[in-house]
Design an enzyme around this catalytic site. Sequence first.
Site, PDB file in Angstrom:
ATOM      1  CB  CYS A  18      57.470  44.305  41.338  1.00 12.95           C
ATOM      2  SG  CYS A  18      55.497  43.804  41.096  1.00 12.95           S
ATOM      3  NE  ARG A  43      60.889  41.908  34.519  1.00 18.96           N
ATOM      4  CZ  ARG A  43      60.585  40.218  33.946  1.00 18.96           C
ATOM      5  NH1 ARG A  43      59.644  40.096  33.939  1.00 18.96           N
ATOM      6  NH2 ARG A  43      61.553  39.985  33.574  1.00 18.96           N
ATOM      7  CD1 TRP A  94      51.014  45.298  36.192  1.00 19.55           C
ATOM      8  CD2 TRP A  94      50.131  43.822  37.681  1.00 19.55           C
ATOM      9  NE1 TRP A  94      49.822  45.124  36.291  1.00 19.55           N
ATOM     10  CE2 TRP A  94      49.183  43.648  37.108  1.00 19.55           C
ATOM     11  CE3 TRP A  94      50.469  42.817  38.601  1.00 19.55           C
ATOM     12  CZ2 TRP A  94      48.567  42.427  36.729  1.00 19.55           C
ATOM     13  CZ3 TRP A  94      49.624  41.476  38.936  1.00 19.55           C
ATOM     14  CH2 TRP A  94      48.574  41.322  38.150  1.00 19.55           C
ATOM     15  CG  ASN A 120      59.594  41.812  41.953  1.00 17.77           C
ATOM     16  OD1 ASN A 120      59.472  43.181  43.136  1.00 17.77           O
ATOM     17  ND2 ASN A 120      60.814  41.688  41.324  1.00 17.77           N
ATOM     18  N   GLY A 121      57.285  39.774  44.756  1.00 21.14           N
ATOM     19  CA  GLY A 121      57.101  38.574  45.159  1.00 21.14           C
ATOM     20  C   GLY A 121      55.041  38.090  45.866  1.00 21.14           C
ATOM     21  CD  GLU A 501      52.528  33.224  18.078  1.00 28.71           C
ATOM     22  OE1 GLU A 501      51.671  32.466  19.321  1.00 28.71           O
ATOM     23  OE2 GLU A 501      52.960  33.826  18.953  1.00 28.71           O
ATOM     24  CE  LYS A 505      52.481  36.612  19.870  1.00 27.75           C
ATOM     25  NZ  LYS A 505      52.950  35.413  20.238  1.00 27.75           N
ATOM     26  CD  GLU A 508      49.835  38.275  22.545  1.00 27.75           C
ATOM     27  OE1 GLU A 508      50.509  38.332  24.021  1.00 27.75           O
ATOM     28  OE2 GLU A 508      51.134  37.203  22.352  1.00 27.75           O
ATOM     29  CG  HIS A 524      33.745  18.987  13.435  1.00 28.92           C
ATOM     30  ND1 HIS A 524      33.351  18.850  13.539  1.00 28.92           N
ATOM     31  CD2 HIS A 524      34.691  19.219  13.332  1.00 28.92           C
ATOM     32  CE1 HIS A 524      33.542  17.308  12.570  1.00 28.92           C
ATOM     33  NE2 HIS A 524      34.754  18.054  12.278  1.00 28.92           N
ATOM     34  CE  LYS A 623      58.682  38.887  26.755  1.00 28.10           C
ATOM     35  NZ  LYS A 623      57.902  38.489  25.349  1.00 28.10           N
TER      36      LYS A 623
END
Length: 628
Positions: A18, A43, A94, A120-121, A501, A505, A508, A524, A623
């Site tokens: 938010c 965000r 959000w 927010n929160g 990584e 990438k 996502e 394995h 984010k």
Amino acid sequence: MDGTCLGFRDWKGVSIMCGIVGYFGKRNASEILVDGLRRMEYRGYDSAGVACLYDGQIGVVKNPGKIKALREKVDASELDILHKSTQGIGHTRWATHGLPNEINAHPHLDASGHFVMVHNGIIENYKQIKAGLAQQGIACVSDTDSEVLIQLIAYCYKDNLESAVSEALKKVKGTYGIVVMTDHEPGKLVAARCGSPIVIGLGKDETVIASDASAIIPHTRDAIYLEDFDMAVVTADGVQMFDLQHAPISREVTAMEWDEDAAEKGDYAHFMLKEIFEQPVAIRNAIRGRLDFDMGTAVLSGLDFSPRDAAQIGRVLVVGCGTSMHAGMVGEYAFEEMAGIPAEVEQAAEFRYRNPIVTPQDLVVAISQSGETADTLAAVREAKHKGAIVAGLCNVVGSTIARETGRGVYLHAGPEIGVASTKAFTCQVAVMLMMALKIARTRRLPRHEGEKLSRWIERLPDLVEKVLGENEAIKAVAQKYADHENAFFIGRGYLFPVALEGALKLKEISYIHAEGYHAAELKHGPIALLSENTPVVALLNNIPGKDKTLGNAEECKARKAPVITVVSEGDEGVADGFDDMIVIPDCPPCIAPIPTAVALQLLAYHIAAARGCEIDQPRNLAKSVTVE
Ligand code: F6R
């Protein structure tokens, strides 16, 4: 009404997807608020709204959906307040408690309509407070936890807004970043923070409040970062700071270092692409003035330890999450190889809960782009509690982890807006290498070796530039594989974290199921999944272990999996017999993660673009992950 103080010092993480913005000044407030919300769009959010105060009245406009729709609604509004006011608050929500609809969107009014707030929160004891309010005949209209807080503030109000805010916050358990105003006291905004960032930008004749620097930088660089349990009262006389007992406190004004263009997309199709291409500059900024070629070492004054302190470090523990943890893994290898010092990297959530063994000789490095990740912050607190030396490695200046660690290194990568981390990762790795170099030089690494390494670190921007020159070739490879639904990435040594990584990438932003493995691990189990539908990206750069990874790539090929190889320039022969090839500059093993990661970022980007994905705001992702 339950009047007990519910232990609000029990810090918990909160989602700051938010966004909050507040304005007090001489210009049209609604325009500045909506623009501030637009700047925080990255965000993620699902509804938005603004409230303005003018001529003793509050006007609110809110909307589910995009900021563009909110802007149109504000422009079309017949409320004079919205067009004449010079004071207001705004929010992007959000959804957590209740659907993303107009009623649940912020700003929230109290039942009397005289008080309005953005939050927010998460108010954890909202049900309890709501029940108490109901007993007083105060009914909430939304499903949100936030609304109860403004109802409570209104209930606590006698004749002074900040007293009511502090009274109400003492009854709250949970986390908040809030901005409140009331038409009983026009000319005043009150902001407060616990666990959710609030920054106050001090402009000329105006004050901009926000949860994110990006909404402030167009207006001013001078800022006050609120700490937990701080309250700021903004009036025409300026900003006054108080604690929650309403006692005056003072907070330093700091200069925000990011400029406005850095937070704009410019001509790029996506922030992510812009940030991939910014990497030569970002890395240059991260290493500027930090390499001492004469002594073959790095100068990282923010670490605030002398060579003697460095020599006494017995172990390095790196904690972080996601991409930052992958950068930490590269650091782990570098600390061990260069400095001969035991190093471990650990997922921060695991670290915080498994009662880790930490000693005063341990250097704990908390690595976090945002500096707000809940688990990493909790790991910092745990490590400090156990007496370790704790350093932060953050990008966001003034972020909570940067402040709580008190020592560390800023990346200076500039704002990273794309949700998928790119330039922060490569800068984190560059800084990790410099940290390892600095500690290594207090131990066994000779000066000439240190100088050699420094020279390679200095060349990093050029190496990355070369990879960026391969953009079209990588795009062509990406387009061949955009229709697949599964992919594997394999690597060894310094390239094992890069395989992880690369897979992160891809998954996502393209929603392709992608897994990174140590090349040896394939046999394995995962090899059972290989077929002509599971492309494998094999990191075959010219570093120790290449031949073994080559063998593993052959095994993939034998199972009909298409193999995309990443090879070092001059060593293209290793790609013979495989399907596709990406060439990156030849460089030492510890340097290779950076150019290789850039190639994989471009691969993921172009695959996601070919699939038409929302690259800068992938579904379900934030984010800053400030919830556990
Ligand atoms: C992935 C990504 C995340 C973050 C992780 C930690 O592209 O960005 O995996 O790396 O959420 O965030 P920070 O670094 O802000 O602590």
